[in-house]
Every structure is written in C-alpha cells, then in structure tokens.
Design a protein around this motif. Structure first.
Motif, mmCIF file in Angstrom:
data_model
loop_
_atom_site.group_PDB
_atom_site.id
_atom_site.type_symbol
_atom_site.label_atom_id
_atom_site.label_comp_id
_atom_site.label_asym_id
_atom_site.label_seq_id
_atom_site.Cartn_x
_atom_site.Cartn_y
_atom_site.Cartn_z
ATOM 1 N N GLU A 406 11.338 40.631 14.827
ATOM 2 C CA GLU A 406 10.649 39.758 15.770
ATOM 3 C C GLU A 406 9.934 38.644 15.026
ATOM 4 O OE1 GLU A 406 7.225 39.992 19.245
ATOM 5 O OE2 GLU A 406 6.953 40.998 17.314
ATOM 6 N N GLN A 407 9.327 38.983 13.914
ATOM 7 C CA GLN A 407 8.613 37.966 13.137
ATOM 8 C C GLN A 407 9.586 36.919 12.599
ATOM 9 O OE1 GLN A 407 6.693 39.308 9.449
ATOM 10 N NE2 GLN A 407 4.883 38.113 10.041
ATOM 11 N N ARG A 408 10.741 37.368 12.155
ATOM 12 C CA ARG A 408 11.734 36.424 11.635
ATOM 13 C C ARG A 408 12.282 35.522 12.738
ATOM 14 N NH1 ARG A 408 15.133 40.652 7.745
ATOM 15 N NH2 ARG A 408 13.588 40.733 6.054
ATOM 16 N N LEU A 409 12.550 36.108 13.898
ATOM 17 C CA LEU A 409 13.086 35.323 15.007
ATOM 18 C C LEU A 409 12.097 34.273 15.485
ATOM 19 C CD1 LEU A 409 14.874 38.068 17.155
ATOM 20 C CD2 LEU A 409 15.930 36.355 15.666
ATOM 21 N N SER A 410 10.813 34.608 15.409
ATOM 22 C CA SER A 410 9.790 33.662 15.883
ATOM 23 C C SER A 410 9.739 32.398 15.033
ATOM 24 C CB SER A 410 8.420 34.341 15.889
ATOM 25 O OG SER A 410 7.988 34.612 14.556
ATOM 26 N N ARG A 411 10.314 32.451 13.830
ATOM 27 C CA ARG A 411 10.287 31.292 12.940
ATOM 28 C C ARG A 411 11.473 30.355 13.184
ATOM 29 N NH1 ARG A 411 9.335 35.017 7.569
ATOM 30 N NH2 ARG A 411 7.172 35.637 8.009
ATOM 31 N N LEU A 412 12.469 30.837 13.944
ATOM 32 C CA LEU A 412 13.655 30.018 14.171
ATOM 33 C C LEU A 412 13.439 29.067 15.342
ATOM 34 C CD1 LEU A 412 16.502 32.673 13.830
ATOM 35 C CD2 LEU A 412 15.840 30.941 12.164
ATOM 36 N N PRO A 413 13.870 27.814 15.223
ATOM 37 C CA PRO A 413 13.795 26.887 16.363
ATOM 38 C C PRO A 413 14.610 27.438 17.542
ATOM 39 C CG PRO A 413 14.329 25.724 14.327
ATOM 40 C CD PRO A 413 14.434 27.176 14.020
ATOM 41 N N ARG A 414 14.115 27.279 18.746
ATOM 42 C CA ARG A 414 14.790 27.816 19.931
ATOM 43 C C ARG A 414 16.218 27.266 20.064
ATOM 44 N NH1 ARG A 414 12.101 30.740 23.604
ATOM 45 N NH2 ARG A 414 9.844 30.923 23.400
ATOM 46 N N ARG A 415 16.416 25.998 19.757
ATOM 47 C CA ARG A 415 17.748 25.410 19.899
ATOM 48 C C ARG A 415 18.729 26.057 18.929
ATOM 49 N NH1 ARG A 415 17.842 19.036 20.122
ATOM 50 N NH2 ARG A 415 16.524 19.632 21.895
ATOM 51 N N LEU A 416 18.280 26.288 17.699
ATOM 52 C CA LEU A 416 19.136 26.933 16.711
ATOM 53 C C LEU A 416 19.385 28.385 17.100
ATOM 54 C CD1 LEU A 416 20.573 27.014 13.969
ATOM 55 C CD2 LEU A 416 18.348 27.571 12.917
ATOM 56 N N LEU A 417 18.366 29.037 17.604
ATOM 57 C CA LEU A 417 18.495 30.431 18.012
ATOM 58 C C LEU A 417 19.538 30.572 19.120
ATOM 59 C CD1 LEU A 417 17.322 33.266 17.527
ATOM 60 C CD2 LEU A 417 15.674 32.811 19.337
ATOM 61 N N ALA A 418 19.497 29.667 20.085
ATOM 62 C CA ALA A 418 20.454 29.716 21.192
ATOM 63 C C ALA A 418 21.879 29.504 20.691
ATOM 64 C CB ALA A 418 20.090 28.669 22.235
ATOM 65 N N ARG A 419 22.053 28.646 19.687
ATOM 66 C CA ARG A 419 23.380 28.367 19.163
ATOM 67 C C ARG A 419 23.922 29.546 18.351
ATOM 68 N NH1 ARG A 419 22.320 23.689 17.308
ATOM 69 N NH2 ARG A 419 22.082 24.111 15.082
ATOM 70 N N LEU A 420 23.038 30.220 17.622
ATOM 71 C CA LEU A 420 23.473 31.330 16.781
ATOM 72 C C LEU A 420 23.677 32.619 17.565
ATOM 73 C CD1 LEU A 420 21.110 30.857 13.703
ATOM 74 C CD2 LEU A 420 23.548 30.308 13.827
ATOM 75 N N ALA A 421 22.877 32.783 18.626
ATOM 76 C CA ALA A 421 22.908 34.043 19.365
ATOM 77 C C ALA A 421 24.169 34.153 20.208
ATOM 78 C CB ALA A 421 21.671 34.147 20.255
ATOM 79 N N GLY A 422 24.414 35.337 20.656
ATOM 80 C CA GLY A 422 25.553 35.600 21.527
ATOM 81 C C GLY A 422 25.546 37.059 21.914
ATOM 82 N N ASP A 423 26.445 37.413 22.764
ATOM 83 C CA ASP A 423 26.538 38.802 23.207
ATOM 84 C C ASP A 423 27.857 39.387 22.719
ATOM 85 O OD1 ASP A 423 26.499 41.228 24.388
ATOM 86 O OD2 ASP A 423 26.574 40.514 26.456
ATOM 87 N N PRO A 424 27.838 40.094 21.616
ATOM 88 C CA PRO A 424 29.085 40.659 21.097
ATOM 89 C C PRO A 424 29.525 41.931 21.825
ATOM 90 C CG PRO A 424 27.271 41.275 19.679
ATOM 91 C CD PRO A 424 26.693 40.394 20.750
ATOM 92 N N GLY A 425 28.772 42.325 22.858
ATOM 93 C CA GLY A 425 29.141 43.525 23.610
ATOM 94 C C GLY A 425 29.070 44.768 22.756
ATOM 95 N N GLU A 426 30.066 45.617 22.889
ATOM 96 C CA GLU A 426 30.033 46.906 22.200
ATOM 97 C C GLU A 426 30.139 46.765 20.683
ATOM 98 O OE1 GLU A 426 29.082 49.153 24.120
ATOM 99 O OE2 GLU A 426 29.465 47.943 25.884
ATOM 100 N N ARG A 427 30.670 45.648 20.205
ATOM 101 C CA ARG A 427 30.834 45.482 18.747
ATOM 102 C C ARG A 427 29.496 45.451 18.034
ATOM 103 N NH1 ARG A 427 35.757 46.982 18.631
ATOM 104 N NH2 ARG A 427 35.772 46.376 16.430
#
Length: 636
Positions: A406-427
């Motif tokens: 959580e601490q690491r994620l809070s340091r990432l810009p929201r725009r970059l976070l949205a671009r990097l994130a995704g839902d890999p489902g069961e993987r």
C-alpha cells in the motif's frame, strides 16, 4: 458443548406426538455433537418444538438436561456452549432471589435471561454459545450467537412456512419440508474464499446467524415468513467487533510495554483458568507455535498435574511442526501425545470430509484439524486451543506485505497506476507479472487484503447463475475507520476469516467426535485489550506478535519462541497428483460437471490440465470445487 435444533410452524396443526417426533428427528441428525443425552420440548398450541443433544461437560447429573424450563416457567432454552463466568453470575442471581437445582452453566444462563432478558444476559456472560430461547408468555423465539462466532447457528424457512434452525445444516435438512436447492451465489463464495461466510449458506432460504447477533422471531415475522425477512439487517447486533475495536483504539493503552506485558499475562491467565473448569478430562492442542504454546504454558502453570497435550505431523516436512511441539512439551513437562500421519492415513479421511463439515468447506487444514481432534478425543473431552492470536496480535506475514505494498502504491501517480494495472483474472494466483498487475489494480488497503484471501478471482464466471455477494473484504463499512491500516487488516480477518473459516473448521472437526474446544485468546477481554495496543507492541523490528512472544519467553527459551512461522496445512497438491488423482478426476469429470449443472466445466477442466502438467499453485482453486463435488455427492 452440544447441538440444538427446532422448528416453529406458523399455523399449529401438529399434535404433541408429531412435534416430538420432528424434534427427535432433527436432534438425531446432529447426535454426534451430543452423545450423552437427548431431549425434546414442545408447545403444541404454538406449533413450536425445541430439540437438544448433550455433551456433558459441567454438571454431569440429570439437572443439566435440556431443553430446560426456567423456575418461573416462562422461558425454555436449548443451549450449545459454555458460560465461563457462571459461578460469578450464579452468586449475583442468587442474591437477587433466583434459586438453583444443580450447578450447570445452562441453569445460570436461563436464570439470567429470566432476570434480565436475553440481550442483557448475553452482555453479562463470558463464553461461547448458540441458543434458542422461547418466551412462553410473549410467544417470541430468540436465537443468539456468541461475540466471536465460536458456536454455529443456521436458520431459515421450509417450504411449508415453518421456521427451522439448528447447529448444523443436517438438523434443518431433517425437516421434511426443507428444500435442498443449492444457492449458486453461496457456491461462488465458497470458491472465492474456501468457506461461506454468514449470513449466507449453501442452501437457498437458509442463513447463518452472524457472530454477536441476536434474532427475534414473533408471530408477525412468522406470518411474513421468508418473503420479507432480511438476513443481513434483520438480526440485531448485541456485540460488534468493529465497534468494540474502534472504542478500544480511541481509548488506547495508557501504559508502557512492561505494563502491557503484565496486563496480558493477568488477562490470559484468568481466561485460561476459566476455560480449565470441567467435570471431564481436559487437554490442549499444541502445534509448537506461539499461540498454542502460550496457552499450554499457562495451563501447565495453573495445573497441579501434567497437562495432556496433543500434536500432529505429516511425513511431508514442509507441513510438519511436530518436532517443535515435542520440544515445547518437554520443556513445559506436559503429558504429550504426538501423532505422525503418513499420506495413506490422511487420505482415508478425505471421503468423510463432507459429513464432518456438514456444509461445503475447503480450507485444506481441515484434514490435520480433524485428525488432531480424533487423537485428542481418545484421551480427553475438552481441549484448549490457541485460535485468535494471529488476528489480534498481527500474526500473519501477509499483513506486513499488504502494508508495504500500500505504501509503494501510494507513491505512484494515479495515471501511471491506471495504465500499469489490470485484471489478470485467475492468473494472478500464479505470481509474477499477473500477480503484480492484480496488486496494482487493488486500489486501496482493503483491496490488497481481498487479493490475499481470494482463491477464484472470478468465481461468478465459474458457477452457473451466480451473482457476486459482498463480504467484509468488499464492504468499506467493515473497516474500523480509526487507527492504523494494520488495525483494519486485523479487523477484516477477525470478522470474516477467523469466525467463518478457522472457528468453523475447529467446531465441525471437534464436534464430529464430540470434543469440546475452548480458545482463551478469544476471551472478549483479551480481544479488547489487544485492540487498545499500539502497533509497535504487536509488530516490532519486523517481529510478528511481539508482545505474546515476550510473554512466552517467561515460560520457554528463546530458541523455541523466536523461530519462523509455519502454517497448519496439508500437502494437498502432492495428494491430487498422486493417490487422490483418480478420485479428483471422477469429481471433475466433464460430463458430470455439465449434467449436474452447478459449474461451467471449461475453466475447471483447463485448470485441472494445467495442474497435472506441473502448475503447482492451482491446487487451492481445485480443492474448493472438489469439496463441493464431494459434498454434493454425499447428499444423494
């Protein structure tokens, strides 16, 4: 410790004999919970019957027989559990004019209800319980469950409009009008979490009463029946772990660590002493970990003879802590009984799991827990456990990882976070980039906690006709709203994982062999003390459960206290690739899955093929499906 059951027919039509026969049938279905005595009480004019199966622990005489009628004849109770402070309450009630025939805690609880009412009696008690209390004057039925959720209670409506309830689903299924239709939403919860949390249950129209709740059913509720009842908001909260944690955090602990250590020692000594009262042989589960070692040490410190202790180990070294348990037992001087289980002995138990656990349940530690309970029951009738320490004193490594991420994620810009994130489902279960994307998509601390307790990420896509139900891990209102992120993580687990997985597992495994289990760390006074402590007294210099470990050093050498934590599980992956492979293949047969109509076969078969090809982590996904399939087969 016992089993209770009952039914209330909205339009009385059965004779006393017919009601008694129904009560007997429902009680017989859970006879394993109480082999020492059986009782049925009915009110034919109201259409109500109460049934009880007794495991005699305190007051072995007939004076402890249930259902029990109050001295003023107004109240009738069927009670499962123990009231540990019954002696204190008895003295207070006697001073108020209450009279007692025997010395059972049931009689004290009944007198307390007659004196103060149901909710006030619950608030004054210190114990574990599930009860049904019938008010003969007001024609009101009360159901209640203890603060933490040690004892189970199911309830629901049968097809003929009857209200039915009991300690296990088996009791409800004994009612001839109860539908046995599977609820796909609850099945999806099983795949997601390994268990089905309250208020949900695997059968449609059936619910679990949540911990710390009381349910009042009157004639008006009966007339409305299942059409208008709200299983989430209908029951009243008489004790809320979230609210009590919030109050404890705001109050805080005023002293330093030395003062906290002294208070923890005093509280746990008293909580353990209260739970050592029994008129039958008593022992302890001893894994060698911090919590069970601390409870066993406190038992031995207050016992005039060696405490009976029990441990279990597997031939797979990754899952075997028995050597630590043996070392702790030697140092404390307990009368220790270890059981070393090879794969064959454990596998013999697997076909019995659906019967033991009553409702589909998929925490694989169910296997060693059931074996340990069988071992202990050969020697004692009551066993104390260390359950609760992890959720109260920051005992899981996943807490530290969630806070770090959580601490690491809070340091990432929201725009970059949205671009990097995704839902890999069961993987996401497989680790690597997929797991990282899932962490980035979690959004907040509650999302991170949810990631770490979830099996099937998209279980609703696997179960035919399922909708996604919310749990404490999804509901922002479940968070305490004060304190640290660590407090929130522990509260989520205390509310959901502890009550609905760990305590369910221990209750079913122990009661299947008529063994009572007691957990001193879950005394409500210990819980509220733990919540008042600053995080530094629980997580210190990277050490989990700092304060309990410091206390344990008073009884054990450091090398037995400060060692890596090991889980209490079973080598399920090895079993599914080896001796259980044919059994699993039969459960996961594509034609069977399609014909039974609960699952979409394709995703399950795909994961099964990957697992057999060497993907080690899919066994947790598969075990939930297998446990449901085995349970489903046992119902035919």
């Amino acid at each position: 410790m016992c089993g209770i059951a009952g039914a209330w027919t909205p339009t009385p039509r059965d004779s006393a004999e017919e009601l008694a026969a129904l009560g007997t049938r429902m009680g017989t279905a859970i006879a394993h919970r109480g082999p020492d005595d059986a009782g049925v009480w009915s009110d034919p004019a109201s259409g109500l019957v109460l049934s009880h199966r007794r495991l005699a622990i305190v007051d072995l005489s007939p004076e402890g027989h249930q259902p029990m009628v109050s001295a003023d004849s107004r109240w009738v109770i069927a009670f499962n559990g123990e009231i540990y402070n019954h002696r204190e309450l008895r003295a207070e009630l006697a001073a108020l004019g209450q009279r007692f025939r025997g010395h059972s805690d049931t009689e004290v609880l009944l007198a307390a209800i007659a004196q103060w009412g149901v909710q006030a009696a619950l608030e004054r008690g210190n114990g574990m319980l599930a009860l049904a209390a019938w008010d003969r004057h007001e024609k009101v039925l009360w159901l209640a469950r203890d603060r933490v959720g040690k004892k189970p209670l199911y309830y629901g409506w049968a097809d003929d409009g009857s209200f039915v309830f009991g300690s296990e689903l088996a009791a409800l299924r004994a009612h001839p009008a109860l539908s046995g239709e599977v609820d796909p939403d609850a099945l999806a919860l099983l795949l997601r979490l390994d268990y089905i949390p309250a208020p949900h249950a695997i059968l449609r129209g059936v619910h679990k009463l949540a911990a710390g709740r009381v349910l009042r059913i009157d004639a008006g509720t009966m007339r409305a029946g299942n059409r208008s009842f709200d299983p989430i908001n209908g029951p009243i909260s008489w004790w809320s772990s979230r609210d009590r944690q919030r109050a404890a955090i705001e109050r805080g602990f005023a002293g330093d660590e030395t003062a906290a250590l002294a208070e923890l020692d005093a509280l746990l000594r008293d909580a353990t002493a209260l739970r050592m009262e029994a008129d039958v042989p008593l022992g302890a589960f001893l894994s060698g970990g911090t919590d069970s070692s601390l409870v066993t040490a406190l038992m031995q410190a207050q016992s005039s003879r060696p405490v009976r202790s029990f441990s279990i180990g597997f031939d797979n070294a990754v899952h075997d802590e028995s050597r630590y348990a043996a070392a702790v037992a030697r140092h404390l001087g307990t009368d220790h009984t270890p059981l070393h289980v090879d794969g064959a002995a454990a596998l013999e138990l697997v076909p019995q799991l659906p019967t033991i656990f009553d409702e589909p349940f998929a925490d694989s530690s169910q296997v060693p827990t059931a074996l340990l309970c069988r071992l202990a029951r050969e020697h004692v009738t009551v066993a104390l456990s260390g359950d609760g320490g992890d959720e109260l004193f920051f005992g899981y490594g996943r807490y530290a990882r969630a806070l770090r991420n959580e601490q690491r994620l809070s340091r990432l810009p929201r725009r970059l976070l949205a671009r990097l994130a995704g839902d890999p489902g069961e993987r996401a279960r497989l680790g690597g980039l997929a797991a990282l994307r899932a962490e980035l998509a979690a959004g907040d601390l509650q999302g991170l906690a949810r990631q770490r307790v979830t099996r099937w990420r998209r279980s609703e896509d696997v179960v035919i006709g399922a909708r996604r139900l919310l749990t404490a891990y999804d509901d922002p209102a479940a968070m305490p709203g004060v304190g640290t992120g660590a407090d929130a993580l522990m509260q989520l687990d205390f509310t959901c994982y502890l009550a609905e997985d760990i305590l369910t597992k221990v209750d079913r495994a122990s009661m299947a062999v008529a063994l009572e289990t007691r957990a001193p760390l879950l005394d409500w006074r210990v819980a509220e003390f733990a919540w008042s402590l600053p995080l530094s007294m629980k997580w210190h210099d990277g050490e989990l459960k700092h304060l309990p470990k410091r206390l344990l050093t008073r009884y054990l050498p450091n090398d037995l206290v400060y060692r890596p934590k090991s889980g209490f599980g079973a080598p399920v992956g090895d079993w599914l690739r080896g001796p259980l492979r044919d059994w699993a293949e039969a459960q996961l047969d594509e034609r069977r899955l399609r014909e039974e109509g609960h699952f979409h076969p394709a995703p399950i078969r795909a994961i099964w093929r990957e697992f057999l090809a060497g993907q080690r982590k899919w066994h947790t996904h598969l075990w939930g499906v297998l446990m449901f399939q085995a349970w489903r087969g046992s119902q035919d």
